[in-house]
Design an enzyme around this catalytic site. Structure first.
Site, short mmCIF file in Angstrom:
data_model
loop_
_atom_site.label_atom_id
_atom_site.label_comp_id
_atom_site.label_asym_id
_atom_site.label_seq_id
_atom_site.Cartn_x
_atom_site.Cartn_y
_atom_site.Cartn_z
N ASP A 78 0.90 -1.20 -0.05
CA ASP A 78 -0.18 0.08 0.23
C ASP A 78 0.93 1.38 -0.05
O ASP A 78 1.92 1.07 0.60
CB ASP A 78 -0.99 -0.11 1.11
CG ASP A 78 -1.97 -0.95 1.14
OD1 ASP A 78 -2.36 -1.43 -0.16
OD2 ASP A 78 -2.58 -1.55 2.09
N ASP A 130 -7.04 -1.36 -4.86
CA ASP A 130 -7.99 -1.26 -3.91
C ASP A 130 -9.21 -0.28 -4.48
O ASP A 130 -10.32 -0.47 -4.44
CB ASP A 130 -7.74 -0.54 -2.52
CG ASP A 130 -6.91 -1.71 -1.80
OD1 ASP A 130 -6.68 -2.80 -2.20
OD2 ASP A 130 -5.92 -1.46 -1.02
#
Length: 162
Positions: A119, A137
């Site tokens: 991330d 995402d």
């Protein structure tokens, strides 16, 4: 025409997210730190590098040994969405499906390669409330929301069975 559009979105999502993850992992972003990008009122967007063994937005899984289960589940869902994309002729739905498939594939690659999802974006509403995520995402959630909206709109069409 609609299948190539969905596949193009899947490939672009996968390629761009993997490129951003490689860039973030190369030392361009602070690991578990915070580099501000933009602030708007009490909402901030920043860059970070987090290896997330959990699921979306930094949510933690109940056990550390569930990595294979998450990979298998994500691959199964992406496979079902891909089969639906192949059978559909609706371009907007296939674009949404392509976003889901590309995002899922990118996160599956991370889990298989490094054991966690990479991330690199952070949204925060204060010093303690923050969400860590990546382009994959965003693509998965945007694609799923578009699919749900299309299903709801279809269900509300006159003359359709309830």
């Amino acid at each position: 025409m609609s299948l190539p559009a969905g596949l193009a979105v899947a490939a672009a999502t996968l390629a761009l997210d993997q490129a951003l993850k490689a860039w973030a992992s190369s030392g361009a972003m602070p690991e578990n730190g915070y580099a501000p990008i933009a602030e708007l009122g009490g909402l901030g967007l920043g860059a970070t590098l987090v290896y997330n063994p959990g699921i979306v937005f930094g949510m933690v899984l109940p056990e550390a040994d569930s990595r294979l289960l998450v990979i298998v589940l994500a691959a199964a869902i992406a496979s079902v969405v891909l089969v639906r994309m192949v059978r559909s002729r609706r371009i907007l739905l296939n674009v949404a499906r392509g976003a889901v498939v590309g995002g899922a594939a990118s996160n599956i690659i991370d889990r298989a390669r490094v054991g966690a999802v990479v991330d690199y974006l952070v949204v925060h509403t204060g010093p303690q409330v923050r969400f860590v995520f990546n382009l994959a995402d965003v693509a998965i959630i945007a694609g799923a929301l578009l699919l749900f909206a299309a299903a709801a709109a279809y269900a509300l069409l006159p003359g359709k069975p309830a």
